[in-house]
Write an enzyme that holds these catalytic residues in place. Structure first.
Site, mmCIF file in Angstrom:
data_model
loop_
_atom_site.group_PDB
_atom_site.id
_atom_site.type_symbol
_atom_site.label_atom_id
_atom_site.label_comp_id
_atom_site.label_asym_id
_atom_site.label_seq_id
_atom_site.Cartn_x
_atom_site.Cartn_y
_atom_site.Cartn_z
ATOM 1 N N HIS A 1 14.958 2.941 55.481
ATOM 2 C CA HIS A 1 13.742 3.029 54.677
ATOM 3 C C HIS A 1 12.658 2.069 55.148
ATOM 4 O O HIS A 1 12.951 1.035 55.745
ATOM 5 C CB HIS A 1 14.056 2.752 53.208
ATOM 6 C CG HIS A 1 14.748 3.890 52.531
ATOM 7 N ND1 HIS A 1 15.694 3.711 51.553
ATOM 8 C CD2 HIS A 1 14.653 5.226 52.720
ATOM 9 C CE1 HIS A 1 16.134 4.895 51.148
ATOM 10 N NE2 HIS A 1 15.520 5.826 51.859
ATOM 11 N N HIS B 1 12.697 13.681 55.530
ATOM 12 C CA HIS B 1 13.140 12.327 55.213
ATOM 13 C C HIS B 1 14.593 12.129 55.655
ATOM 14 O O HIS B 1 14.923 11.131 56.318
ATOM 15 C CB HIS B 1 13.004 12.089 53.712
ATOM 16 C CG HIS B 1 13.481 10.743 53.255
ATOM 17 N ND1 HIS B 1 12.639 9.697 52.994
ATOM 18 C CD2 HIS B 1 14.745 10.270 53.013
ATOM 19 C CE1 HIS B 1 13.335 8.643 52.609
ATOM 20 N NE2 HIS B 1 14.634 8.975 52.609
ATOM 21 N N GLU B 2 15.461 13.063 55.299
ATOM 22 C CA GLU B 2 16.874 12.914 55.630
ATOM 23 C C GLU B 2 17.106 12.988 57.137
ATOM 24 O O GLU B 2 17.964 12.280 57.681
ATOM 25 C CB GLU B 2 17.706 13.980 54.909
ATOM 26 C CG GLU B 2 17.691 13.867 53.399
ATOM 27 C CD GLU B 2 18.127 12.493 52.901
ATOM 28 O OE1 GLU B 2 19.009 11.871 53.550
ATOM 29 O OE2 GLU B 2 17.600 12.048 51.880
ATOM 30 N N HIS C 1 16.787 9.698 58.650
ATOM 31 C CA HIS C 1 18.031 8.924 58.608
ATOM 32 C C HIS C 1 18.994 9.394 59.700
ATOM 33 O O HIS C 1 19.632 8.582 60.375
ATOM 34 C CB HIS C 1 18.707 9.093 57.243
ATOM 35 C CG HIS C 1 18.015 8.405 56.121
ATOM 36 N ND1 HIS C 1 17.528 7.124 56.207
ATOM 37 C CD2 HIS C 1 17.719 8.823 54.858
ATOM 38 C CE1 HIS C 1 16.969 6.771 55.057
ATOM 39 N NE2 HIS C 1 17.071 7.791 54.226
ATOM 40 N N CYS D 1 15.539 7.511 46.717
ATOM 41 C CA CYS D 1 16.672 7.795 47.590
ATOM 42 C C CYS D 1 17.797 6.801 47.314
ATOM 43 O O CYS D 1 17.542 5.684 46.863
ATOM 44 C CB CYS D 1 16.232 7.705 49.048
ATOM 45 S SG CYS D 1 17.549 7.975 50.241
#
Length: 540
Positions: free
Chosen positions: A253, A243-244, A247, A98
């Site tokens: 992370h 995953h995004e 965020h 990433c």
């Protein structure tokens, strides 16, 4: 507007990194991977392992700082820690990954000495959390589906819903699709798409997301998106979306290898579940999923309680912390000193207030046996003398004395050093009934803050505090014996290292309270664990 601008700046710093090279990005397993030897110094510079001033310039880093950066990176990626560039380190830097920083920039925006202290023994960093959304009922909108991959729009929506469901299962968050005015806008775009962070085509940057309070999430539509593919070809949309969205909900992370928020792309994993690290991270922001509290009357009794609870839950979730010495002697004066407030700082330090002083816990270093105290004003300029209570959320510390509350923030986003007084007011405890006095406070998340104290001459009360408007929540006043059964009324300090547990200090002892099972363990001796030295030695 100011908060949104800060969020945009934070996202720009995160996402502009992704244009370094395709080998840096959270890329897919497309059979043959690109083998690009990235510039190691540029890698460390752009992913947060070197101090911030190296990010904005091309000056060569100091050799000592470079060696330290290699060590931190090697620890982060779980490879041999050598402090220099070797084949294993270069290979790790070449992995698909990433584009966001691995390390909070505020960690690295310190002196080398401070960074060494933070990463002493190079222990794992684990999850990293920013501020989250101020609401829990979030909305999302799909602006456009993939046009380059043979996935129907209905399947894309299904994968997005599944990805959000990972996070909602472990928090009070809910997600609902809307046609306009969404909190989180989702789109598949290519190249330059208006946010200053262009995508670079196949095998490059897969996606990026804005942190709260923006949340916009973009996927590179030049990637080969797949769903539930076991061939290893293409990019699994569900994994990348989850995953995004991490965020977009406020997580950075993690260095836990099996965590969803680990920097490198995980690939397709059947029946994927969040790791404990992901769960701990998201709950540190929003708390756990809603649970039913023990049945209780809706209003306070008209007669105040005059006795302590006669029963205490006997089930314990944790073993008694080891006590390596005999029970402390009360003849030593330092064992009888009273402390009045405690909190865990962003860097993991447990700090305790006593009148004008601030102490690391334990007060006497267990290795050197040296006293750890210093003037509280050295860290918190203009702090009130002898505060009643203190609580901390990521980036901010709140100090309470009577009806006055001070808010401090980190200076220049540093984890250590002096703080900045952001607010000092006599009106931020609006909602407390006249005659109330706060004696302890704890923040489980930025949305869950409890105040403990007295009403009139009677101890044993608890209130919920709303950080968004600086007021005590209407109707939240309750008895500690009902809200936290098994905890004594005379709570003098409280803190939390995990939303699933509160540690209470009362009557010279401390107690562990499980916020999920409502189990209580304790009492445990306060002095050996919090003071140390001649008072004994025990782990909290």
């Amino acid at each position: 507007m100011k908060q949104k601008l800060k969020t945009l700046v934070a996202f720009f710093i995160c996402s502009v990194i992704v244009s370094l090279a395709s080998g840096h990005s959270l890329s897919g397993y497309r059979g043959k991977r690109q083998t690009v030897n990235v510039d190691p110094v540029e890698y460390l510079r752009h992913y947060g392992y070197l101090p911030d001033h190296y990010y904005t310039s091309d000056i060569a880093p100091d050799p000592a700082e470079l060696r330290e950066a290699y060590k931190i990176f090697q620890n982060y990626l779980k490879i041999d820690i050598t402090g220099d560039l070797n084949e294993e380190t270069q290979t790790a830097m070449n992995r698909p990954r990433c584009g966001c920083n691995d390390v909070f920039s505020i960690w690295m925006n310190q002196t080398t000495q401070d960074r060494v202290k933070r990463f002493a023994r190079y222990e794992p960093v684990n999850f990293n959390a920013r501020n989250g959304w101020s609401v829990t009922n979030l909305t999302w909108r799909l602006l456009g589906s993939t046009r380059s991959s043979p996935i129907p729009e209905s399947v894309v929506r299904s994968e997005i819903i599944r990805a959000f469901a990972l996070w909602s299962a472990e928090t009070p968050l809910t997600f609902r699709e809307v046609s306009s005015g969404a909190d989180i806008d989702i789109d598949f775009v290519v190249g330059r798409h208006g946010d200053g962070s262009p995508f670079d085509g196949p095998s490059g940057v897969l996606a990026h997301a804005f942190f709260p309070q923006v949340g916009t999430t973009h996927f590179d539509d030049q990637e080969q998106w797949t769903t539930n593919s076991t061939t290893g070809a293409g990019i699994d949309l569900f994994i990348v979306a989850a995953h995004e969205f991490g965020h977009a909900l406020g997580l950075d992370h993690s260095n836990v290898r099996n965590a969803l928020m680990f920097p490198t792309y995980l690939g397709f994993i059947p029946n994927f579940k969040l790791s404990n690290d992901d769960i701990r991270g998201i709950r540190s922001i929003y708390g756990g999923p809603p649970t039913l509290l023990p049945t209780r009357p809706p209003t306070l009794p008209t007669i105040r309680p005059t006795t302590r609870p006669t029963t205490r839950p006997t089930t314990t979730r944790r073993p008694t912390p080891p006590n390596t010495t005999r029970r402390p002697s009360t003849t030593f004066p330092e064992c009888r000193i009273r402390y009045n407030a405690i909190f865990e700082d962003d860097n993991g330090d447990l700090l305790m207030f006593g009148r004008r002083n601030l102490y690391n816990v334990p007060v006497y270093d267990p290795e050197t046996r040296l006293f750890s105290g210093t003037r509280a004003s050295n860290m918190f300029p203009r702090i009130m003398f002898n505060p009643d209570a203190i609580f901390h959320v990521p980036g901010y510390t709140f100090v309470i004395r009577r009806m006055r509350i001070q808010q401090f923030s980190r200076s220049d986003r540093r984890l250590t050093g002096s703080r900045v007084l952001k607010a000092d007011t006599w009106s931020r405890l609006n909602g407390l009934r006249r005659g109330s006095r706060v004696t302890a406070a704890v923040a489980l998340t930025q949305n869950t803050v409890y105040l403990f104290g007295r009403f009139g001459r009677q101890a044993g009360y608890v209130w919920e505090y709303d950080l968004s408007n600086g007021k005590v929540k209407s109707g939240s006043m309750d008895l500690i014996s009902r809200k936290f059964p098994g905890i004594p009324r005379e709570v003098t300090m409280a803190f939390s290292r995990d939303p699933s547990e509160i540690i209470f200090v009362a009557n010279g002892s401390y107690y562990r309270y499980d916020t999920e099972s409502f189990d209580v363990s304790g009492p445990f001796d306060f002095a050996p664990a919090f003071i140390g030295g001649r008072c004994g030695r025990a782990e909290i």
